[in-house]
Every structure is written in structure tokens, then in C-alpha cells.
Design a protein around this motif. Sequence first.
Motif, PDB file in Angstrom:
ATOM      1  N   GLY A 108       0.799  -1.226   0.000  1.00 17.60           N
ATOM      2  CA  GLY A 108       0.000   0.000   0.000  1.00 17.60           C
ATOM      3  C   GLY A 108       0.828   1.271   0.000  1.00 17.60           C
ATOM      4  N   LEU A 109       2.132   1.127   0.140  1.00 17.29           N
ATOM      5  CA  LEU A 109       2.984   2.316   0.246  1.00 17.29           C
ATOM      6  C   LEU A 109       3.583   2.677  -1.114  1.00 17.29           C
ATOM      7  N   THR A 110       3.414   3.926  -1.519  1.00 16.16           N
ATOM      8  CA  THR A 110       4.054   4.377  -2.754  1.00 16.16           C
ATOM      9  C   THR A 110       5.326   5.112  -2.365  1.00 16.16           C
ATOM     10  N   ALA A 111       6.447   4.414  -2.473  1.00 16.16           N
ATOM     11  CA  ALA A 111       7.727   4.963  -2.003  1.00 16.16           C
ATOM     12  C   ALA A 111       8.251   6.021  -2.966  1.00 16.16           C
ATOM     13  N   VAL A 112       8.007   5.816  -4.264  1.00 19.47           N
ATOM     14  CA  VAL A 112       8.358   6.816  -5.283  1.00 19.47           C
ATOM     15  C   VAL A 112       7.135   6.989  -6.164  1.00 19.47           C
ATOM     16  N   GLY A 156      12.155   8.504  -0.284  1.00 23.92           N
ATOM     17  CA  GLY A 156      12.131   7.622  -1.457  1.00 23.92           C
ATOM     18  C   GLY A 156      13.402   7.691  -2.297  1.00 23.92           C
ATOM     19  N   LYS A 157      14.434   8.329  -1.755  1.00 20.12           N
ATOM     20  CA  LYS A 157      15.668   8.542  -2.525  1.00 20.12           C
ATOM     21  C   LYS A 157      16.367   7.221  -2.864  1.00 20.12           C
ATOM     22  N   THR A 158      16.562   6.394  -1.865  1.00 19.45           N
ATOM     23  CA  THR A 158      17.249   5.121  -2.111  1.00 19.45           C
ATOM     24  C   THR A 158      16.411   4.228  -3.020  1.00 19.45           C
TER      25      THR A 158
END
Length: 264
Positions: free
Chosen positions: A23-27, A49-51
Amino acid sequence: MNVNASNNIPILEAQQLTMRFGGLTAVNQVDFILERGAIASLIGPNGAGKTTFFNMLTGIYTPSAGTLWLNNRDITGTSADKLVTLGVARTFQNIRLFNNMSVIDNVLVGMHSRLKANLVGALLRSPQVVREELEAREKAKYWLEYAGIAKSRFFEMAKNLSYGEQRRLEIARALACEPQLLLLDEPTAGMNPAETANLTKFIQQLRDELKLTVLLIEHDMKLVMEISDRVTVMASGRKISEGNPIQVQNDPIVIEAYLGKDDE
Ligand SMILES: Nc1ncnc2c1ncn2[C@@H]1O[C@H](COP(=O)(O)OP(=O)(O)O)[C@@H](O)[C@H]1O
Ligand SMILES: [Mg+2]
């Protein structure tokens, strides 16, 4: 060395790049252009969300959506090994060395995907294999010295190096793959101010001498503002600002993103 002096063609381009973990949108739908020969930085609070973005650029993750181009070639979903052969090398936020292997062997392992000899040749130790091995060792030594590792350390186990040396070893390993594009994930993490200043000079040297394009994730704002041609700011998976260091530093959206984040 893969030196390509042509200008204006982006070395790397991302369009609407997205990475979801459950459920998580990291980027989240990030557009990004990296010009050849630039030193560019990616900044933003922890968890921005950089990495994850780096992991997509380097083939560790396949993007959930969006497209990636390297030198105008679609590389979306291309494996990490393949990307190394296409000229993309990186270091990791959490140093990834083989601790119980020698310094030089850590570099040789990284070069493996670049060697041409096939498995049968390797088993038979054909003349080509022996020659390639010798050349690889010479090359590994060259890049270790270039990255500032003393010769006396080459046969030391990686775990016995200081933290700063381990970071430089990771860079040497990346350089030995003869990249066009080098991605550094928090290269100064854990370094003292003198080591950080040295590394800043070294990154500039990589661009000026080797004509590398460098993209770094970095928390040291002094370093970022000193060496970046361009800065991209992420927060909560999105690109929130972009421009030259002065523009980004004065962008109210950026200032707001960092407020209330006492860990930055
Ligand atoms: N492999 C993963 N699985 C699930 N969640 C992840 C994974 N990698 C990163 N995340 C989450 O994605 C978000 C962005 O993380 P990350 O890219 O490491 O941020 P940054 O490098 O900017 O600190 C965080 O919420 C993190 O917990
Ligand atoms: Mg990170």
C-alpha cells in the motif's frame, strides 16, 4: 574508459517513475533528467524515497510504473548486472563489502560481470582467462590507488579498513566497472569533516578527469550546495523541487519539507 563528450543528450531520463510496496508508494510519478557530465544531487528527508529511486535506476527494483532511459535506450526493468555492463555503477547507503575478503578481491568480484571469459574458459584456465585475470588485477590496483587506498592495504581484509576507507573501496569497486554514470548513496555518511572535504574534491575529480556523470544522495548540505550543478528534492515519494543549489535552497516548499524533521 567510456568517455563520451557529447553534450545536451541526457545520459539518463525517468518518466513518471513509480515504486509501490504493497500500500505504500515509495516513489510517486517522478520525472527526472540527468545531463551527461553533471554532478547532480538528490536530497530530501529520511523516507522520502531517494534510495528506492536509486534502486530503480540501478536495476535492483523493477519500477511499478514509468519508464527509464539510459542514453536514449529504454532500460526499464533491465537487471542490475546488465546495467553495470551498460555503464551504470553505484555504491550503497549501507556499505556492501565482502568483509572477509581482501580489499583487492572485493574490487575483482565487482568487475566480474565485465570480464569476457565464459565459464568453460574459466574452468580450463585458458590463456585468455589467465590474461584477463592478470589484467583485471592490474586494473583493480589502479582503481584502488585512484580512490585513495594505500597499496599496503590491498591485501587486508575489507573489515579491517576504517569506515572512510571502506567507502572509498566501494567507490573503487564501482570505478573498476568503468561506468559512465556513478550513483553514490550517502557517500559521506559516517565521515568526519576532513574526510568529507576530501571526498568532495574526489567527486569533482571524477567528473573532471574521468568525465563521469555523478548522481548522489547526500545529507551534507554544504557538500551538496558546493558541488551540485543541479539538485532534486524529494519528500514523501514525490519530487517537490528542482533547480540549481541557490534556487532549491530558497524554495519555500523545500524549507517547509525540512521543517519539523528534526533528524535532518
Ligand atoms: N523493500 C522495501 N519494502 C517495503 N518498503 C520499503 C522498501 N524499501 C523502502 N521502503 C519504504 O519506502 C520509503 C522510502 O524509503 P527510502 O527509499 O529508503 O527513503 P530515503 O532513502 O529517502 O530515506 C520508506 O517508507 C521505506 O520504509
Ligand atoms: Mg536512503
